[in-house]
Design an enzyme around this catalytic site. Sequence first.
Site, PDB file in Angstrom:
ATOM      1  N   SER A 105       0.824  -1.201   0.000  1.00  0.00           N
ATOM      2  CA  SER A 105       0.000   0.000   0.000  1.00  0.00           C
ATOM      3  C   SER A 105       0.867   1.264   0.000  1.00  0.00           C
ATOM      4  O   SER A 105       1.637   1.473  -0.926  1.00  0.00           O
ATOM      5  CB  SER A 105      -0.961  -0.036   1.192  1.00  0.00           C
ATOM      6  OG  SER A 105      -1.963   0.944   1.077  1.00  0.00           O
ATOM      7  N   ASP A 250      -2.358   6.033  -4.256  1.00  0.00           N
ATOM      8  CA  ASP A 250      -1.215   5.325  -3.688  1.00  0.00           C
ATOM      9  C   ASP A 250      -0.893   4.119  -4.581  1.00  0.00           C
ATOM     10  O   ASP A 250      -1.570   3.881  -5.587  1.00  0.00           O
ATOM     11  CB  ASP A 250      -1.505   4.926  -2.240  1.00  0.00           C
ATOM     12  CG  ASP A 250      -2.641   3.930  -2.094  1.00  0.00           C
ATOM     13  OD1 ASP A 250      -3.463   3.830  -3.022  1.00  0.00           O
ATOM     14  OD2 ASP A 250      -2.723   3.253  -1.058  1.00  0.00           O
ATOM     15  N   ASP A 252      -1.366   0.925  -4.642  1.00  0.00           N
ATOM     16  CA  ASP A 252      -2.357  -0.117  -4.949  1.00  0.00           C
ATOM     17  C   ASP A 252      -3.748   0.442  -5.204  1.00  0.00           C
ATOM     18  O   ASP A 252      -4.716  -0.300  -5.335  1.00  0.00           O
ATOM     19  CB  ASP A 252      -2.393  -1.179  -3.857  1.00  0.00           C
ATOM     20  CG  ASP A 252      -2.892  -0.644  -2.514  1.00  0.00           C
ATOM     21  OD1 ASP A 252      -2.592   0.520  -2.203  1.00  0.00           O
ATOM     22  OD2 ASP A 252      -3.568  -1.384  -1.782  1.00  0.00           O
ATOM     23  N   ASP A 254      -6.061   2.199  -3.552  1.00  0.00           N
ATOM     24  CA  ASP A 254      -7.217   2.166  -2.652  1.00  0.00           C
ATOM     25  C   ASP A 254      -7.351   3.453  -1.850  1.00  0.00           C
ATOM     26  O   ASP A 254      -8.294   3.607  -1.074  1.00  0.00           O
ATOM     27  CB  ASP A 254      -7.196   0.934  -1.731  1.00  0.00           C
ATOM     28  CG  ASP A 254      -6.026   0.916  -0.756  1.00  0.00           C
ATOM     29  OD1 ASP A 254      -5.160   1.821  -0.826  1.00  0.00           O
ATOM     30  OD2 ASP A 254      -5.956  -0.014   0.065  1.00  0.00           O
TER      31      ASP A 254
END
Length: 469
Positions: A105, A250, A252, A254
């Site tokens: 993340s 970011d 990933d 999310d």
Amino acid sequence: MALIKSISGIRGTIGGRSGDGLTPLDVVKFTAAYGQWLRQRHPNNRLVVIGRDGRLSGEMVSKLVSGTLQGLGLNVVDLGLSTTPTVEMAVTGEQAAGGIILTASHNPIQWNALKLLNEKGEFLSEKDGSEMLAIAEAEAIDFADIRKLGSCRTDTTWLQKHIDAILALPLVDKDAIAARKFRLVVDAVNSTGGIVVPMLLEALGVETVQKLHCEPTGNFAHNPEPLPENLHDIIREIQKNEYDLGIVVDPDVDRLALICEDGSPFGEEYTLVAVADYVLKNRDASQGPGNTVSNLSSTVALRDVTQRYGGKHAASAVGEVNVVEKMKEVGAAIGGEGNGGIIYPDLHLGRDALVGIALFLTHLAKFGKSASMLRRTYPNYYISKNKIELTPNIDVDAVLEQIKTKYAKNPINTIDGVKIEFDREWVHLRKSNTEPIIRIYSESDTLSTADYLANKIISDIKEVLAAKR
């Protein structure tokens, strides 16, 4: 080096000795434990979805994960370069037993992680995560024999399927977005957002998309956490040229951060507030007022907006799985976290920057004015975000207990760490699930007051630590 095992997954720095970082041995160990847990939970379903962000270690970790799952007799659907919310949707779309997202993340380049999903495409509960970790600790794993090894197939169609599902949502108005002829700039920190965010914007009819750090090389152009202090490049680009909005995700995809047309941050806390405002305002009247959920460390501005439309706001412990459980409990129309994480259950129950982008752009298009003017329509609160680095010998629970005792006369919430209320202000202290730190968040209607409250609590913590030496 660090290796953190929690319900948030298995997260660590690449390299070093096994058990001290996320080495190949650790990847195999915890992937095998998860696979064993899946086989026990779903004896008749051997399908697992995996996908990764653009990290330098991603391809290596992906091969280890895929091979380990196949060694357990599980069949792998590999999405390749993908996003966390896309993998979550693919788990249910493929009717898989579970899924693994290979991403750390917002953590820096040296980190990676195994983020583990159940058959609903949701993160493991505390109970399920504990069962999986117990299997790993006992090394109680039975691998398949030669004639029962699993298979692996690649499927790169899920990013487009994800976008198509977003476009089909009744509250996403492609025509309204196209009519505004938006000029946007995107910073995807050289990860997979650089692939999918421009795809989404093109599908929504955005007129101009300027790409910044959108090559998914894994060489992050800046600290990947989408905080204002890390976003100098996109702010300079907006100030130098004419754009309606800056979009930051970011690694990933999310978390969603937005930059106004004048280069000022919209505020990561207010990503959820603005999207919730749009969703609640346009909710079908036959459904009644919409409820919302955010975690204890998120702004009370969401509560204010929710009450404006007659709904109720509930707070959960920090962590996506906790927000999702509370959303199910109260039947929330929308929820999320104050770090730019939007959870829109009409699509799926997971943080999703892509659906956040589509809903926000629809909102901004119909608002008809600038992003900075939209921001000024919301209650103004300021959150001061701080942290204290931990050493292995610190008993965090004992420290928090002493702080709780010191402020016993104030209203206190202990469902996740310690949250202390001071009239209209609050301070929340909790041990991070993903980093060896104590987070200290405070909120007030002025930044100076929020900073003062945070610094006072930090001083109290330091006094407790000094007394224990």
